[in-house]
Design a protein around this motif. Sequence first.
Motif, PDB file in Angstrom:
ATOM      1  N   ASP A  84       0.859  -1.181   0.000  1.00  0.00           N
ATOM      2  CA  ASP A  84       0.000   0.000   0.000  1.00  0.00           C
ATOM      3  C   ASP A  84       0.893   1.228   0.000  1.00  0.00           C
ATOM      4  OD1 ASP A  84      -2.157  -1.690   0.193  1.00  0.00           O
ATOM      5  OD2 ASP A  84      -2.449  -1.382   2.337  1.00  0.00           O
ATOM      6  N   PHE A  85       0.391   2.337  -0.537  1.00  0.00           N
ATOM      7  CA  PHE A  85       1.215   3.539  -0.612  1.00  0.00           C
ATOM      8  C   PHE A  85       0.421   4.771  -0.211  1.00  0.00           C
ATOM      9  CE2 PHE A  85      -1.112   4.245  -4.470  1.00  0.00           C
ATOM     10  CZ  PHE A  85      -1.040   5.606  -4.725  1.00  0.00           C
ATOM     11  N   ALA A  86       1.148   5.852   0.033  1.00  0.00           N
ATOM     12  CA  ALA A  86       0.563   7.173   0.251  1.00  0.00           C
ATOM     13  C   ALA A  86       1.489   8.199  -0.372  1.00  0.00           C
ATOM     14  CB  ALA A  86       0.363   7.455   1.736  1.00  0.00           C
ATOM     15  N   LEU A  87       0.944   9.374  -0.656  1.00  0.00           N
ATOM     16  CA  LEU A  87       1.756  10.478  -1.182  1.00  0.00           C
ATOM     17  C   LEU A  87       2.503  11.139  -0.037  1.00  0.00           C
ATOM     18  CD1 LEU A  87      -0.966  12.119  -3.466  1.00  0.00           C
ATOM     19  CD2 LEU A  87       0.769  10.452  -4.141  1.00  0.00           C
ATOM     20  N   LEU A  88       3.747  11.516  -0.285  1.00  0.00           N
ATOM     21  CA  LEU A  88       4.536  12.230   0.706  1.00  0.00           C
ATOM     22  C   LEU A  88       4.505  13.717   0.369  1.00  0.00           C
ATOM     23  CD1 LEU A  88       6.506  12.120   3.135  1.00  0.00           C
ATOM     24  CD2 LEU A  88       8.372  11.865   1.472  1.00  0.00           C
ATOM     25  N   LEU A  89       4.066  14.534   1.325  1.00  0.00           N
ATOM     26  CA  LEU A  89       3.926  15.965   1.082  1.00  0.00           C
ATOM     27  C   LEU A  89       5.280  16.676   1.182  1.00  0.00           C
ATOM     28  CD1 LEU A  89       0.538  16.796   2.835  1.00  0.00           C
ATOM     29  CD2 LEU A  89       1.015  16.060   0.488  1.00  0.00           C
ATOM     30  N   PRO A  90       5.364  17.898   0.685  1.00  0.00           N
ATOM     31  CA  PRO A  90       6.654  18.602   0.612  1.00  0.00           C
ATOM     32  C   PRO A  90       7.390  18.779   1.928  1.00  0.00           C
ATOM     33  CG  PRO A  90       5.059  19.679  -0.797  1.00  0.00           C
ATOM     34  CD  PRO A  90       4.296  18.647  -0.022  1.00  0.00           C
ATOM     35  N   THR A  99      -6.633  11.694  -3.549  1.00  0.00           N
ATOM     36  CA  THR A  99      -6.498  11.137  -4.896  1.00  0.00           C
ATOM     37  C   THR A  99      -6.601  12.195  -5.996  1.00  0.00           C
ATOM     38  OG1 THR A  99      -8.868  10.643  -4.977  1.00  0.00           O
ATOM     39  CG2 THR A  99      -7.396   8.904  -4.173  1.00  0.00           C
ATOM     40  N   LEU A 100      -6.927  13.438  -5.627  1.00  0.00           N
ATOM     41  CA  LEU A 100      -7.030  14.509  -6.617  1.00  0.00           C
ATOM     42  C   LEU A 100      -5.875  15.496  -6.543  1.00  0.00           C
ATOM     43  CD1 LEU A 100     -10.872  15.270  -6.453  1.00  0.00           C
ATOM     44  CD2 LEU A 100      -9.649  13.782  -8.046  1.00  0.00           C
ATOM     45  N   ARG A 101      -4.990  15.316  -5.597  1.00  0.00           N
ATOM     46  CA  ARG A 101      -3.874  16.241  -5.423  1.00  0.00           C
ATOM     47  C   ARG A 101      -2.984  16.276  -6.673  1.00  0.00           C
ATOM     48  NH1 ARG A 101      -0.334  18.799  -2.069  1.00  0.00           N
ATOM     49  NH2 ARG A 101       1.872  18.443  -2.467  1.00  0.00           N
ATOM     50  N   ASP A 102      -2.569  17.483  -7.053  1.00  0.00           N
ATOM     51  CA  ASP A 102      -1.661  17.666  -8.188  1.00  0.00           C
ATOM     52  C   ASP A 102      -0.433  18.424  -7.701  1.00  0.00           C
ATOM     53  OD1 ASP A 102      -0.455  17.910 -10.665  1.00  0.00           O
ATOM     54  OD2 ASP A 102      -1.761  19.533 -11.344  1.00  0.00           O
ATOM     55  N   GLY A 103       0.390  17.738  -6.924  1.00  0.00           N
ATOM     56  CA  GLY A 103       1.546  18.382  -6.313  1.00  0.00           C
ATOM     57  C   GLY A 103       2.626  18.768  -7.295  1.00  0.00           C
ATOM     58  N   ASN A 104       2.742  18.053  -8.413  1.00  0.00           N
ATOM     59  CA  ASN A 104       3.781  18.387  -9.391  1.00  0.00           C
ATOM     60  C   ASN A 104       3.274  19.326 -10.482  1.00  0.00           C
ATOM     61  OD1 ASN A 104       2.160  16.602 -10.778  1.00  0.00           O
ATOM     62  ND2 ASN A 104       3.828  15.260 -11.440  1.00  0.00           N
ATOM     63  N   LEU A 105       2.021  19.761 -10.336  1.00  0.00           N
ATOM     64  CA  LEU A 105       1.448  20.815 -11.190  1.00  0.00           C
ATOM     65  C   LEU A 105       1.508  20.488 -12.686  1.00  0.00           C
ATOM     66  CD1 LEU A 105       2.919  23.939  -9.341  1.00  0.00           C
ATOM     67  CD2 LEU A 105       0.720  22.807  -8.957  1.00  0.00           C
ATOM     68  N   ASP A 106       1.211  19.235 -13.018  1.00  0.00           N
ATOM     69  CA  ASP A 106       1.198  18.869 -14.436  1.00  0.00           C
ATOM     70  C   ASP A 106      -0.221  18.640 -14.950  1.00  0.00           C
ATOM     71  OD1 ASP A 106       0.551  16.514 -13.207  1.00  0.00           O
ATOM     72  OD2 ASP A 106       2.078  15.298 -14.200  1.00  0.00           O
ATOM     73  N   LEU A 107      -1.198  19.103 -14.158  1.00  0.00           N
ATOM     74  CA  LEU A 107      -2.620  19.022 -14.506  1.00  0.00           C
ATOM     75  C   LEU A 107      -3.150  17.589 -14.505  1.00  0.00           C
ATOM     76  CD1 LEU A 107      -2.805  21.686 -17.379  1.00  0.00           C
ATOM     77  CD2 LEU A 107      -3.106  22.006 -14.911  1.00  0.00           C
ATOM     78  N   LEU A 108      -2.420  16.687 -13.844  1.00  0.00           N
ATOM     79  CA  LEU A 108      -2.867  15.314 -13.670  1.00  0.00           C
ATOM     80  C   LEU A 108      -2.835  14.979 -12.187  1.00  0.00           C
ATOM     81  CD1 LEU A 108      -0.793  13.576 -16.500  1.00  0.00           C
ATOM     82  CD2 LEU A 108      -3.247  14.072 -16.557  1.00  0.00           C
ATOM     83  N   PRO A 109      -3.808  14.220 -11.689  1.00  0.00           N
ATOM     84  CA  PRO A 109      -3.758  13.823 -10.285  1.00  0.00           C
ATOM     85  C   PRO A 109      -2.519  12.969 -10.013  1.00  0.00           C
ATOM     86  CG  PRO A 109      -5.944  13.421 -11.217  1.00  0.00           C
ATOM     87  CD  PRO A 109      -5.030  13.723 -12.366  1.00  0.00           C
ATOM     88  N   ASP A 110      -1.774  13.318  -8.984  1.00  0.00           N
ATOM     89  CA  ASP A 110      -0.577  12.541  -8.638  1.00  0.00           C
ATOM     90  C   ASP A 110      -0.927  11.067  -8.440  1.00  0.00           C
ATOM     91  OD1 ASP A 110       0.707  14.943  -8.690  1.00  0.00           O
ATOM     92  OD2 ASP A 110       0.931  15.130  -6.521  1.00  0.00           O
ATOM     93  N   TRP A 111      -2.070  10.824  -7.797  1.00  0.00           N
ATOM     94  CA  TRP A 111      -2.470   9.436  -7.491  1.00  0.00           C
ATOM     95  C   TRP A 111      -2.577   8.619  -8.770  1.00  0.00           C
ATOM     96  CZ3 TRP A 111      -3.017   8.175  -2.345  1.00  0.00           C
ATOM     97  CH2 TRP A 111      -3.431   6.873  -2.069  1.00  0.00           C
TER      98      TRP A 111
END
Length: 229
Positions: A84-90, A99-111
């Motif tokens: 299992d995984f999770a996103l690591l915040l800055p 699941t909707l976060r776009d941390g890398n700002l490429d207009l795609l959900p990171d998940w």
Amino acid sequence: MITLDQVRAKSASKLAGLHPVVLSATQRLIERTYARGIPIVITQGLRTIAEQDALYAQGRTKPGAIVTNARGGESFHNFGVAVDFALLLPDGRTLSWDTLRDGNLDLLPDWSEVVDEAKALGFAWGGDWRSFKDLPHFEMTFGLTTAQYRSGAIPDKTKVDAVLAILNPVEDDEDVKLDNANVIVNGTKVKDGFLMNGSVYVPLRDVADRFGATIAWDNATKTATVKTK
């Protein structure tokens, strides 16, 4: 910015006990997603039968929300073939399951990008299940059921090799061909250079000397400096 080694370290304890091929694929997943600007942390790997039973009790006989329908021995986590995984915040500490976060700002959900990378490596995703979708879950079962694992079955070599072929593709690139190239400066031949993929590479010092220039080399930074008079 958190480094790849720091990201790897955060998952290290959860990678112990995984099937070697699943371990390799998971490490590759961490590297690939980091390269896309999406650091992830593996939050679950191998889970004991007792740990699975305790998790199954959550929301049933113990406080909390129901998070699994699998009793001990009925989860692929119990056999080291699921993570299992999770996103690591800055901040390098906080985990996110947004699941909707776009941390890398490429207009795609990171998940979704993590899921795409995992599938490309041969994982199946719990988000594709018809019921009780498990969005953080990836598994690589090699065609076996949990019942077969419980009975002592091991992955077939053919299926293992198929995943290894994805992880370590054979490169069919042609060998790089080098040819000598004559180098003439102001009508005078200097040391030969060589031709590689349509470009001529020349001996810098010999050419610079013909123009009355000086060459300085910094070995620490691997930098050549050319100065003309």
